[in-house]
Design a protein around this motif. Structure first.
Motif, PDB file in Angstrom:
ATOM      1  N   TRP A  11     -87.151  75.916  96.678  1.00  0.00           N
ATOM      2  CA  TRP A  11     -87.136  74.602  96.021  1.00  0.00           C
ATOM      3  C   TRP A  11     -85.772  73.937  96.138  1.00  0.00           C
ATOM      4  CZ3 TRP A  11     -84.097  73.130  91.822  1.00  0.00           C
ATOM      5  CH2 TRP A  11     -84.351  71.832  91.320  1.00  0.00           C
ATOM      6  N   ARG A  12     -84.702  74.708  95.970  1.00  0.00           N
ATOM      7  CA  ARG A  12     -83.354  74.149  96.039  1.00  0.00           C
ATOM      8  C   ARG A  12     -83.056  73.592  97.434  1.00  0.00           C
ATOM      9  NH1 ARG A  12     -80.014  75.238  91.771  1.00  0.00           N
ATOM     10  NH2 ARG A  12     -78.132  75.057  93.047  1.00  0.00           N
ATOM     11  N   LYS A  13     -83.570  74.255  98.465  1.00  0.00           N
ATOM     12  CA  LYS A  13     -83.392  73.747  99.825  1.00  0.00           C
ATOM     13  C   LYS A  13     -84.198  72.470 100.030  1.00  0.00           C
ATOM     14  CE  LYS A  13     -82.293  78.156 102.066  1.00  0.00           C
ATOM     15  NZ  LYS A  13     -82.774  79.190 103.006  1.00  0.00           N
ATOM     16  N   GLU A  14     -85.442  72.461  99.549  1.00  0.00           N
ATOM     17  CA  GLU A  14     -86.300  71.278  99.711  1.00  0.00           C
ATOM     18  C   GLU A  14     -85.750  70.084  98.933  1.00  0.00           C
ATOM     19  OE1 GLU A  14     -90.070  72.665  98.381  1.00  0.00           O
ATOM     20  OE2 GLU A  14     -90.560  73.684 100.275  1.00  0.00           O
ATOM     21  N   PHE A  15     -85.198  70.348  97.749  1.00  0.00           N
ATOM     22  CA  PHE A  15     -84.658  69.284  96.897  1.00  0.00           C
ATOM     23  C   PHE A  15     -83.245  68.895  97.325  1.00  0.00           C
ATOM     24  CE2 PHE A  15     -84.272  67.117  92.731  1.00  0.00           C
ATOM     25  CZ  PHE A  15     -85.577  66.697  92.567  1.00  0.00           C
ATOM     26  N   ASN A  16     -82.684  69.709  98.245  1.00  0.00           N
ATOM     27  CA  ASN A  16     -81.343  69.467  98.791  1.00  0.00           C
ATOM     28  C   ASN A  16     -80.303  69.380  97.659  1.00  0.00           C
ATOM     29  OD1 ASN A  16     -79.436  69.127 100.717  1.00  0.00           O
ATOM     30  ND2 ASN A  16     -80.092  67.087 101.385  1.00  0.00           N
ATOM     31  N   ILE A  17     -80.258  70.423  96.847  1.00  0.00           N
ATOM     32  CA  ILE A  17     -79.416  70.441  95.653  1.00  0.00           C
ATOM     33  C   ILE A  17     -77.937  70.263  95.972  1.00  0.00           C
ATOM     34  CG2 ILE A  17     -78.593  71.884  93.757  1.00  0.00           C
ATOM     35  CD1 ILE A  17     -81.304  70.734  93.210  1.00  0.00           C
ATOM     36  N   ASP A  18     -77.452  70.938  97.016  1.00  0.00           N
ATOM     37  CA  ASP A  18     -76.015  70.875  97.316  1.00  0.00           C
ATOM     38  C   ASP A  18     -75.564  69.460  97.634  1.00  0.00           C
ATOM     39  OD1 ASP A  18     -75.653  73.552  96.872  1.00  0.00           O
ATOM     40  OD2 ASP A  18     -76.069  74.131  98.942  1.00  0.00           O
ATOM     41  N   GLU A  19     -76.414  68.699  98.316  1.00  0.00           N
ATOM     42  CA  GLU A  19     -76.080  67.296  98.606  1.00  0.00           C
ATOM     43  C   GLU A  19     -76.292  66.419  97.383  1.00  0.00           C
ATOM     44  OE1 GLU A  19     -74.623  65.982 101.296  1.00  0.00           O
ATOM     45  OE2 GLU A  19     -74.406  68.084 101.878  1.00  0.00           O
ATOM     46  N   LEU A  20     -77.306  66.760  96.563  1.00  0.00           N
ATOM     47  CA  LEU A  20     -77.607  65.971  95.374  1.00  0.00           C
ATOM     48  C   LEU A  20     -76.420  65.941  94.414  1.00  0.00           C
ATOM     49  CD1 LEU A  20     -79.548  64.454  93.469  1.00  0.00           C
ATOM     50  CD2 LEU A  20     -80.344  66.687  92.642  1.00  0.00           C
ATOM     51  N   VAL A  21     -75.718  67.056  94.314  1.00  0.00           N
ATOM     52  CA  VAL A  21     -74.580  67.138  93.396  1.00  0.00           C
ATOM     53  C   VAL A  21     -73.512  66.107  93.752  1.00  0.00           C
ATOM     54  CG1 VAL A  21     -72.697  68.626  92.604  1.00  0.00           C
ATOM     55  CG2 VAL A  21     -74.979  69.560  92.860  1.00  0.00           C
ATOM     56  N   LYS A  22     -73.328  65.828  95.054  1.00  0.00           N
ATOM     57  CA  LYS A  22     -72.300  64.885  95.502  1.00  0.00           C
ATOM     58  C   LYS A  22     -72.816  63.454  95.590  1.00  0.00           C
ATOM     59  CE  LYS A  22     -71.179  68.551  98.741  1.00  0.00           C
ATOM     60  NZ  LYS A  22     -71.154  68.827 100.173  1.00  0.00           N
ATOM     61  N   GLU A  23     -74.124  63.272  95.539  1.00  0.00           N
ATOM     62  CA  GLU A  23     -74.736  61.969  95.799  1.00  0.00           C
ATOM     63  C   GLU A  23     -74.372  60.925  94.738  1.00  0.00           C
ATOM     64  OE1 GLU A  23     -79.297  60.272  96.445  1.00  0.00           O
ATOM     65  OE2 GLU A  23     -78.897  62.428  96.503  1.00  0.00           O
ATOM     66  N   ASP A  24     -74.157  59.689  95.181  1.00  0.00           N
ATOM     67  CA  ASP A  24     -73.943  58.565  94.270  1.00  0.00           C
ATOM     68  C   ASP A  24     -75.292  57.890  94.043  1.00  0.00           C
ATOM     69  OD1 ASP A  24     -73.198  56.393  92.808  1.00  0.00           O
ATOM     70  OD2 ASP A  24     -71.907  55.493  94.334  1.00  0.00           O
TER      71      ASP A  24
END
Length: 302
Positions: free
Chosen positions: A5-18
């Protein structure tokens, strides 16, 4: 499943996203509880604003954007936790249900179900306590219905407080100087109230018995300027302040003439300062003429 789920939701990029303009007054982090857990406030009454409600939940795209913002806030908060042995690794949650739209709102119901599913599946045991404040009657009925489906461990984390018990309940777990003014505390996120104080200045709590007068003495042993602030939760009391010099030749100075503090119209927190030219004491006088106990918060500094 969570890693997938974390890969599909792209969590690592989401944290930095504006994510642009987000409704931060709906969910925000503020301070810590008495055990050091960061505190997260969820203010459901904000959804009474029809424009905000529509902007947040009116279609699937908006609901997903809000969900991504909520997960982003959670992930950023988790990254500040301490996962070493004995560290603070859970969050103290507060849900304010005052003026909440309730379960009849279809869009909110869908968004809540989506959020709960993700949190339940991918963020277990991240909550140390779930305190629900300003709880309406319908929520207790709803909780009674879902209670049989919750584990005893989960139920042990829930605390419920009606509107009149909200400040008292929060102060059990969080120091008053950390609790926002709107919930009975002293914290204001701007310095418009009293820039002399911050969350690092502890407050003293006192219970004023019914039909009694409480006098707080502040002994002053030096020439200085002293500042103080105080509030009585719910007010409906009389307040006055005076300076009494130690010398018998000195004169008592009236700092604040007696005034009736009305709960609905007066400022939530009173601030004062006084220049001390001789040693003596300041008296803060609270007169409680009501048949109810009152909770007094005060702090002072030179």
């Amino acid at each position: 499943n969570t890693i997938k789920w974390r890969k599909e939701f792209n969590i690592d990029e989401l944290v930095k996203e504006d994510l642009g303009e987000v409704p931060e007054k709906i969910v925000f982090m503020q301070g810590n509880d008495k055990d050091g857990h960061p505190v997260c406030y969820n203010v459901y009454g904000e959804f009474q604003n029809k424009e905000l409600y529509a902007k947040t939940f009116s279609d699937e795209e908006r609901r997903m954007r809000f969900l991504r913002w909520r997960i982003q806030l959670l992930e950023r908060s988790i990254r500040k936790l301490d996962f070493t042995p004995g560290g603070i690794n859970t969050i103290f949650h507060i849900s304010d249900l005052k003026n909440s739209p309730g379960p009849a709102q279809r869009e909110l119901r869908i968004a809540t179900k989506q959020a709960l599913q993700i949190l339940q599946d991918n963020y277990p045991e991240f909550v140390t306590k779930q305190v629900l404040i300003n709880v309406p009657w319908w929520y207790l009925v709803f909780y009674t219905m879902i209670s049989p489906f919750l584990t005893q461990r989960t139920k042990s984390k829930f605390v419920f407080a009606g509107p009149t018990n909200t400040p008292k309940t929060l102060f059990k777990y969080i120091a008053p100087e950390q609790v926002p003014i709107r919930y009975g505390g002293l914290y204001l996120d701007t310095c418009e109230c009293n820039p002399d104080f911050s969350v690092d200045d502890p407050a003293t709590e006192l219970i004023i018995k019914p039909s009694t007068k409480q006098i707080v003495e502040i002994i002053v042993n030096e020439i200085c300027t002293i500042v103080w602030e105080l509030r009585v939760v719910g007010w409906d009391v009389g307040y006055s302040a005076e300076f009494v010099p130690e010398s018998d030749q000195g004169y008592t100075v009236i700092i604040q003439k007696g005034r009736k503090m009305v709960p609905t119209t007066d400022e939530p927190v009173l601030s004062n300062r006084f220049n001390i030219n001789e040693v003596g004491k300041i008296l803060l006088i609270i007169n409680n003429p009501t048949p109810k106990k009152k909770q007094l918060l005060y702090r002072f500094k030179v």
